[in-house]
Design a protein around this motif. Structure first.
Motif, PDB file in Angstrom:
ATOM      1  N   SER A   1       0.852  -1.183   0.000  1.00 32.25           N
ATOM      2  CA  SER A   1       0.000   0.000   0.000  1.00 32.25           C
ATOM      3  C   SER A   1       0.888   1.232   0.000  1.00 32.25           C
ATOM      4  O   SER A   1       1.916   1.274   0.684  1.00 32.25           O
ATOM      5  N   ASN A   2       0.491   2.253  -0.751  1.00 32.86           N
ATOM      6  CA  ASN A   2       1.263   3.492  -0.754  1.00 32.86           C
ATOM      7  C   ASN A   2       0.876   4.429   0.373  1.00 32.86           C
ATOM      8  O   ASN A   2       1.275   5.592   0.397  1.00 32.86           O
ATOM      9  N   SER A   3       0.089   3.924   1.334  1.00 27.42           N
ATOM     10  CA  SER A   3      -0.268   4.727   2.498  1.00 27.42           C
ATOM     11  C   SER A   3       0.904   4.776   3.474  1.00 27.42           C
ATOM     12  O   SER A   3       1.918   4.100   3.307  1.00 27.42           O
ATOM     13  N   ASP A   4       0.753   5.569   4.521  1.00 28.69           N
ATOM     14  CA  ASP A   4       1.806   5.682   5.532  1.00 28.69           C
ATOM     15  C   ASP A   4       2.075   4.362   6.226  1.00 28.69           C
ATOM     16  O   ASP A   4       3.153   4.166   6.790  1.00 28.69           O
ATOM     17  N   TYR A   5       1.098   3.456   6.194  1.00 27.35           N
ATOM     18  CA  TYR A   5       1.221   2.216   6.956  1.00 27.35           C
ATOM     19  C   TYR A   5       1.614   1.011   6.104  1.00 27.35           C
ATOM     20  O   TYR A   5       1.752  -0.092   6.611  1.00 27.35           O
ATOM     21  N   GLY A   6       1.800   1.217   4.806  1.00 28.14           N
ATOM     22  CA  GLY A   6       2.159   0.106   3.934  1.00 28.14           C
ATOM     23  C   GLY A   6       3.539  -0.440   4.250  1.00 28.14           C
ATOM     24  O   GLY A   6       4.494   0.319   4.426  1.00 28.14           O
ATOM     25  N   PHE A   7       3.653  -1.779   4.337  1.00 29.77           N
ATOM     26  CA  PHE A   7       4.971  -2.392   4.531  1.00 29.77           C
ATOM     27  C   PHE A   7       5.836  -2.156   3.283  1.00 29.77           C
ATOM     28  O   PHE A   7       7.005  -1.817   3.380  1.00 29.77           O
ATOM     29  N   VAL A   8       5.251  -2.401   2.111  1.00 34.33           N
ATOM     30  CA  VAL A   8       5.913  -2.129   0.831  1.00 34.33           C
ATOM     31  C   VAL A   8       5.022  -1.148   0.079  1.00 34.33           C
ATOM     32  O   VAL A   8       3.838  -1.404  -0.103  1.00 34.33           O
ATOM     33  N   LYS A   9       5.607  -0.023  -0.369  1.00 34.90           N
ATOM     34  CA  LYS A   9       4.795   1.044  -0.939  1.00 34.90           C
ATOM     35  C   LYS A   9       4.848   1.096  -2.466  1.00 34.90           C
ATOM     36  O   LYS A   9       3.973   1.676  -3.100  1.00 34.90           O
ATOM     37  N   LYS A  10       5.894   0.524  -3.062  1.00 33.73           N
ATOM     38  CA  LYS A  10       6.054   0.604  -4.517  1.00 33.73           C
ATOM     39  C   LYS A  10       6.166  -0.793  -5.121  1.00 33.73           C
ATOM     40  O   LYS A  10       6.792  -1.684  -4.537  1.00 33.73           O
ATOM     41  N   ALA A  11       5.588  -0.949  -6.314  1.00 37.77           N
ATOM     42  CA  ALA A  11       5.631  -2.247  -6.991  1.00 37.77           C
ATOM     43  C   ALA A  11       7.065  -2.667  -7.280  1.00 37.77           C
ATOM     44  O   ALA A  11       7.393  -3.854  -7.250  1.00 37.77           O
ATOM     45  N   SER A  12       7.924  -1.700  -7.545  1.00 38.10           N
ATOM     46  CA  SER A  12       9.318  -2.025  -7.861  1.00 38.10           C
ATOM     47  C   SER A  12      10.062  -2.629  -6.677  1.00 38.10           C
ATOM     48  O   SER A  12      11.106  -3.256  -6.845  1.00 38.10           O
ATOM     49  N   ASP A  13       9.520  -2.447  -5.464  1.00 37.51           N
ATOM     50  CA  ASP A  13      10.151  -3.003  -4.262  1.00 37.51           C
ATOM     51  C   ASP A  13       9.639  -4.397  -3.915  1.00 37.51           C
ATOM     52  O   ASP A  13      10.064  -4.984  -2.921  1.00 37.51           O
ATOM     53  N   LEU A  14       8.711  -4.912  -4.708  1.00 37.79           N
ATOM     54  CA  LEU A  14       8.204  -6.267  -4.483  1.00 37.79           C
ATOM     55  C   LEU A  14       9.180  -7.255  -5.128  1.00 37.79           C
ATOM     56  O   LEU A  14       8.995  -7.704  -6.260  1.00 37.79           O
ATOM     57  N   THR A  15      10.231  -7.589  -4.428  1.00 46.38           N
ATOM     58  CA  THR A  15      11.276  -8.460  -4.966  1.00 46.38           C
ATOM     59  C   THR A  15      11.302  -9.774  -4.214  1.00 46.38           C
ATOM     60  O   THR A  15      11.469  -9.805  -2.997  1.00 46.38           O
ATOM     61  N   PHE A  16      11.131 -10.863  -4.944  1.00 43.77           N
ATOM     62  CA  PHE A  16      11.149 -12.197  -4.371  1.00 43.77           C
ATOM     63  C   PHE A  16      12.243 -13.017  -5.062  1.00 43.77           C
ATOM     64  O   PHE A  16      12.627 -12.709  -6.192  1.00 43.77           O
ATOM     65  N   PRO A  17      12.756 -14.045  -4.397  1.00 42.33           N
ATOM     66  CA  PRO A  17      13.848 -14.822  -4.997  1.00 42.33           C
ATOM     67  C   PRO A  17      13.406 -15.516  -6.277  1.00 42.33           C
ATOM     68  O   PRO A  17      12.306 -16.056  -6.350  1.00 42.33           O
ATOM     69  N   LYS A  18      14.260 -15.476  -7.281  1.00 41.60           N
ATOM     70  CA  LYS A  18      13.951 -16.143  -8.555  1.00 41.60           C
ATOM     71  C   LYS A  18      14.357 -17.614  -8.467  1.00 41.60           C
ATOM     72  O   LYS A  18      15.153 -18.111  -9.258  1.00 41.60           O
ATOM     73  N   ASN A  19      13.815 -18.298  -7.492  1.00 44.63           N
ATOM     74  CA  ASN A  19      14.121 -19.711  -7.250  1.00 44.63           C
ATOM     75  C   ASN A  19      13.118 -20.553  -8.034  1.00 44.63           C
ATOM     76  O   ASN A  19      11.915 -20.521  -7.746  1.00 44.63           O
ATOM     77  N   GLU A  20      13.596 -21.307  -8.987  1.00 44.71           N
ATOM     78  CA  GLU A  20      12.686 -22.097  -9.817  1.00 44.71           C
ATOM     79  C   GLU A  20      11.937 -23.146  -9.005  1.00 44.71           C
ATOM     80  O   GLU A  20      10.875 -23.613  -9.414  1.00 44.71           O
ATOM     81  N   ASP A  21      12.512 -23.533  -7.873  1.00 44.27           N
ATOM     82  CA  ASP A  21      11.853 -24.530  -7.031  1.00 44.27           C
ATOM     83  C   ASP A  21      10.944 -23.898  -5.987  1.00 44.27           C
ATOM     84  O   ASP A  21      10.353 -24.590  -5.166  1.00 44.27           O
ATOM     85  N   GLY A  22      10.866 -22.555  -5.976  1.00 49.80           N
ATOM     86  CA  GLY A  22      10.053 -21.879  -4.965  1.00 49.80           C
ATOM     87  C   GLY A  22       8.570 -22.032  -5.227  1.00 49.80           C
ATOM     88  O   GLY A  22       8.121 -22.219  -6.362  1.00 49.80           O
ATOM     89  N   HIS A  23       7.802 -21.977  -4.162  1.00 46.05           N
ATOM     90  CA  HIS A  23       6.342 -22.073  -4.242  1.00 46.05           C
ATOM     91  C   HIS A  23       5.751 -20.813  -3.622  1.00 46.05           C
ATOM     92  O   HIS A  23       6.025 -20.500  -2.460  1.00 46.05           O
ATOM     93  N   PHE A  24       4.943 -20.102  -4.385  1.00 43.29           N
ATOM     94  CA  PHE A  24       4.346 -18.855  -3.921  1.00 43.29           C
ATOM     95  C   PHE A  24       2.839 -18.937  -4.128  1.00 43.29           C
ATOM     96  O   PHE A  24       2.382 -19.311  -5.205  1.00 43.29           O
ATOM     97  N   ILE A  25       2.098 -18.554  -3.101  1.00 40.31           N
ATOM     98  CA  ILE A  25       0.647 -18.637  -3.221  1.00 40.31           C
ATOM     99  C   ILE A  25       0.003 -17.441  -2.537  1.00 40.31           C
ATOM    100  O   ILE A  25       0.480 -16.964  -1.502  1.00 40.31           O
ATOM    101  N   MET A  26      -1.042 -16.916  -3.174  1.00 34.63           N
ATOM    102  CA  MET A  26      -1.899 -15.897  -2.587  1.00 34.63           C
ATOM    103  C   MET A  26      -3.292 -16.507  -2.488  1.00 34.63           C
ATOM    104  O   MET A  26      -3.721 -17.236  -3.387  1.00 34.63           O
ATOM    105  N   ALA A  27      -3.994 -16.215  -1.393  1.00 35.05           N
ATOM    106  CA  ALA A  27      -5.297 -16.853  -1.194  1.00 35.05           C
ATOM    107  C   ALA A  27      -6.296 -15.875  -0.579  1.00 35.05           C
ATOM    108  O   ALA A  27      -5.921 -14.950   0.149  1.00 35.05           O
ATOM    109  N   TYR A  28      -7.544 -16.091  -0.903  1.00 37.08           N
ATOM    110  CA  TYR A  28      -8.648 -15.384  -0.241  1.00 37.08           C
ATOM    111  C   TYR A  28      -9.881 -16.263  -0.330  1.00 37.08           C
ATOM    112  O   TYR A  28      -9.918 -17.245  -1.092  1.00 37.08           O
ATOM    113  N   GLY A  29     -10.900 -15.946   0.438  1.00 36.79           N
ATOM    114  CA  GLY A  29     -12.125 -16.736   0.448  1.00 36.79           C
ATOM    115  C   GLY A  29     -13.251 -16.041  -0.294  1.00 36.79           C
ATOM    116  O   GLY A  29     -13.399 -14.820  -0.209  1.00 36.79           O
TER     117      GLY A  29
END
Length: 540
Positions: free
Chosen positions: A190-218
């Motif tokens: 979030s680009n608010s004052d309370y966002g842990f990460v404020k910019k998309a360019s700062d969303l950096t995750f390891p480029k591990n081909e064996d990594g597993h990443f998941i986002m979930a909601y109900g």
């Protein structure tokens, strides 16, 4: 630190040599699931690196051997029941062959700096190095002795813990190869004052081909969780982080077993299962597999709670359960987050202290066989005063009566004065003057009546109290954001029972530098809660 370097180096070298070790972990060589429970209450241990900011528990498999590490972050309501639920879930999932046994490390993040939802506390656990310190102690062997240092490390969390897990995966990409953001709170990106990460360019995750990443909601959750996931996934796609769709999306069911599945453990269990299943099987489970693994009480107590009765002072309301897998319950009535002392039966009589607030009831299985609580749909309407109390304004009426009484006293004095003159004509003239005075008093009496009507509109202007429960907390931030994100459900005439009201809209408009209710108003309330500002509204 040397121990960490040695074990971490060994882990990296082994990971290079053993392709997909984590995904093909051999369950059969570890346990005969039909004969042995992999997790027992006696396998739960506590740790305290820092008694205030870095403490928690870990859960070892009961069988000898070495197992992959999973760090699990709880949500804002704390770790209550988490260990018992995970023991129950993991034993059943492993017995069915769906997931692999792991060492579960569960940090306890207390809401100290930001008591309402712990935004600051969860964020600083990552940004201030507490999570790195925890990993150092894990690598040094200070916690479990059953961790397989050669297997990739994993982190997951739900709700506010989901935001923390994503933040850990982002900031500690060299540590965590598998990341699960389960119904994550909006504050992660979030680009608010309370966002842990404020910019998309700062969303950096390891480029591990064996990594597993998941986002979930109900599907049965508030729309904000769906929006959180979609905003994040759009950002990682645009900045090139979602290589070949490595961020998977899991959507939990809106209902199962005859009951709704809102934001809570019934959903979190399904999301946790989906993430762990994906890590083992390299694909998401089918909806049928999820329900075989998690339905019919696997994850704990379920059911739908409603409160029946009239929400007025002096009236008795009752908690009624439908579609539950338990037959008898224990009850705890609450005002907001606070339990009401002695209110532990299925019914509760509303008191004067409940007026203007919202009441809920939390239920648990009386037998103790089913873990967790149900209360998500038990929020009542705002409690009001009884008809007798609310029909008049005693203070204003008393003032008006007193003012009327004074002219009567003046008239009496005039009559006494009339008795002194010997000339009747003078007395008549003197009597006429009090009559004029009495007329003036009648005019004066009309003024308090006007004053009596003025406090009514002032009652609704309590800046920041968007849900009109008499308090200002994060629930007010939530309803403002719900109102902005989905006015059809949470607008003035929304379909949700807890939609915003006209008074709530007036109370929400607390950043007067913008016109109407906007995201700036939600941020203004949070600034007040975080003591960044001391007063609302913010003047334009």
């Amino acid at each position: 630190m040397n121990s960490k370097i040695t074990k971490f180096t060994a882990k990296v070298l082994a990971a290079v040599m053993l392709v997909c070790t984590f995904g093909t972990y051999d369950l059969g060589s570890k346990v005969n699931a039909a004969e042995t429970k992999m997790y027992l209450a006696s396998n739960l241990h506590s740790y305290s690196i820092d008694p205030t900011y870095n403490k928690g528990a870990w859960l070892d498999p009961s069988e000898e051997g070495n197992y992959p590490l999973m760090v699990l972050f709880h949500g804002s309501y704390g770790p209550a029941n988490q260990s018992a639920i995970m023991i129950n879930n993991m034993n059943k999932w492993i017995a069915k062959g769906y997931v692999d046994p792991m060492v579960l490390v569960m940090p306890q993040i207390d809401q100290i700096k930001e008591p309402s939802w712990g935004i600051t506390d969860f964020g600083e656990f990552i940004s201030n190095g507490y999570c790195e310190d925890l990993i150092d102690h894990i690598n040094a062997g200070d916690l479990s002795e059953k961790i397989d240092y050669s297997a990739p490390y994993s982190v997951m969390g739900f709700s506010m813990g989901g935001a923390a897990a994503l933040y850990a995966g982002c900031k500690m990409g060299d540590t965590f190869a598998n990341v699960g953001g389960l119904s994550p709170a909006w504050v992660f990106y979030s680009n608010s004052d309370y966002g842990f990460v404020k910019k998309a360019s700062d969303l950096t995750f390891p480029k591990n081909e064996d990594g597993h990443f998941i986002m979930a909601y109900g599907a049965g959750e508030d729309v904000q969780f769906k929006n959180n996931v979609q905003n994040f996934m759009a950002a990682v796609a645009n900045n090139g982080q979602n290589i070949e769709g490595r961020f998977k999306k899991y959507v939990g069911p809106a209902s199962a077993d005859g009951a709704d599945i809102p934001h809570g453990w019934n959903l979190f269990s399904r999301e946790i299962f989906a993430f762990m299943y994906y890590m083992k099987n390299e694909c998401l489970p089918t909806p049928e597999t999820v329900e075989v693994a998690c339905g019919s009480g696997t994850e704990g107590l379920y059911g739908k709670v409603s409160i029946n009765g009239t929400y007025k002072e002096g009236e008795t309301v009752s908690a009624v359960v439908s579609g539950s897998n338990a037959s008898e319950f224990t009850y705890k009535w609450r005002i907001g987050k606070n339990y009401i002392s002695g209110a532990t039966s299925s019914s509760y009589t509303l008191t004067s202290s409940d007026v203007g607030k919202k009441i809920s009831c939390e239920l648990a299985d009386k037998s103790g066989n089913l873990v967790g609580v149900i209360s998500g749909t038990a929020i009542s309407e705002t409690v009001s005063k009884s008809n007798v109390v609310t029909s008049v304004n005693p203070t204003a009426t008393t003032k008006a009566t007193t003012m009327t009484a004074k002219p009567t006293t003046t008239t009496t004095k005039a009559t006494t004065t009339t008795a002194k003159p010997t000339t009747t004509t003078k007395a008549t003239t003197t009597t006429a003057k009090p009559t004029t005075t009495t007329t003036k008093a009648t005019t004066t009496t009309a003024k308090p009546t006007t004053t009596t009507t003025k406090p009514a509109p002032q009652k609704v202007i309590k800046f920041g109290d968007a849900n009109c429960d008499g308090n200002i907390d994060m629930s007010d931030v939530v309803i403002v954001m719900q109102f902005l994100a989905n006015p059809n459900k949470y607008g003035l005439n929304g379909t949700e029972p807890k939609h915003i009201t006209a008074d709530g809209i007036a109370n929400s408009d607390c950043d007067q530098s913008t016109k109407g209710v906007t995201l700036s108003d939600a941020l203004a309330i949070q600034k007040l809660l975080l003591k960044i500002i001391s007063l609302l509204p913010i003047k334009g």
